[in-house]
Design an enzyme around this catalytic site. Structure first.
Site, short mmCIF file in Angstrom:
data_model
loop_
_atom_site.label_atom_id
_atom_site.label_comp_id
_atom_site.label_asym_id
_atom_site.label_seq_id
_atom_site.Cartn_x
_atom_site.Cartn_y
_atom_site.Cartn_z
N TYR A 53 0.80 -1.27 0.07
CA TYR A 53 0.05 0.16 0.16
C TYR A 53 0.90 1.22 0.13
CZ TYR A 53 -4.28 -2.53 0.03
OH TYR A 53 -5.11 -3.48 -0.30
N VAL A 90 -10.14 4.05 -4.88
CA VAL A 90 -9.54 4.67 -3.41
C VAL A 90 -8.60 5.70 -3.73
CG1 VAL A 90 -10.00 2.53 -2.19
CG2 VAL A 90 -7.79 2.91 -3.36
N HIS A 106 -15.52 1.73 -1.22
CA HIS A 106 -14.38 0.81 -0.92
C HIS A 106 -13.10 1.43 -0.15
CE1 HIS A 106 -15.49 -1.94 -4.63
NE2 HIS A 106 -16.03 -2.03 -3.34
N ASN A 200 -17.94 2.65 -21.25
CA ASN A 200 -16.82 1.83 -20.59
C ASN A 200 -16.22 1.50 -22.18
OD1 ASN A 200 -15.62 -0.02 -19.11
ND2 ASN A 200 -16.87 -1.21 -18.58
#
Length: 234
Positions: A53, A90, A106, A200
């Site tokens: 992370y 995120v 999320h 998309n």
């Protein structure tokens, strides 16, 4: 058309230089989901998860919002009705692009979560994550990124469902349609009488559930779609 609910996925941020999770070059080609994005992986090797992370957070410092993020901020500012943005991402690029009130189902990479008491607090991208960081509420550790891992329940689902049940248009941008409950949002909106649109690069796993589709890069298609919506609104 007074209320628009927009769901965004990794595809909207890909053109900012952030890798999607699946497909060639995806994050999960380099790391196993089980190792870096589950509570069990964190319990087995918390340092590896923290290192992963920190790498992601470092990458996020380098990227900028793209025209798709900017266009959605413009839609919020100029539409006149309500525009709710729900994101699976995120990265905070919506906020950096000017959007307000974004619902992060999320979680966020610039936040920390206490495993012991559930307290959440901000942790700017400029600061590295550290297993020794104590929770400011209860003093326990180790703390973890405030992101929803596989097998965990997304945030704000009741709030999101309320928005979906009252919207006039539901739009999904850059989503794979592989992850539930987000993949089921189009069904909720459709049952409640909303128009539905998917934007998309290619068909998602749930494309057949949408009334309309637009294909192409988000940085090109989303600004054009926003311009069309605002022109018809005038």
């Amino acid at each position: 058309m007074d209320k628009i609910v927009i769901l965004t996925g990794a595809g909207i941020s890909a053109e900012s230089g952030l890798g999607t999770f699946r497909g060639a070059g995806g994050l999960w080609e380099r790391k196993r989901v089980e190792d870096v994005a589950t509570p069990e992986g964190f319990a087995r090797d918390p340092q590896m998860v923290i290192d992963f992370y920190n790498m992601r957070r470092g990458k996020h410092r380098e990227v900028q919002p793209n025209p798709a993020h900017d266009a959605l901020a413009r839609l919020q500012a100029e539409y006149g009705g309500e525009v709710v943005i729900v994101t699976q991402n995120v990265d905070r690029l919506h906020e950096r692009g000017g959007s307000a009130g974004v619902i992060h189902m999320h979680g966020v990479l610039d936040g920390l979560l206490c495993n012991a008491c559930g307290f959440r607090w901000d942790w700017p991208f400029e600061r590295k994550l550290d297993l020794e960081t104590p929770c400011p509420s209860c003093g326990a550790g180790p703390t973890r990124p405030d992101v929803v891992w596989f097998g965990e329940m997304p945030y704000f689902l009741d709030e999101i469902e309320t928005h979906l049940s009252g919207c006039d248009l539901f739009v999904a941008i850059g989503t794979s349609g592989n992850v539930y409950p987000a993949a089921g949002f189009v069904q909720i909106a459709d049952i409640c009488g909303a128009d539905t649109l998917e934007i998309n690069l290619e068909a998602s796993a749930v494309s057949s559930g949408f009334a309309r589709q637009l294909r192409g890069p988000a940085s090109e298609v989303v600004p054009a779609w926003v311009e069309d919506v605002l022109s018809n609104r005038a």
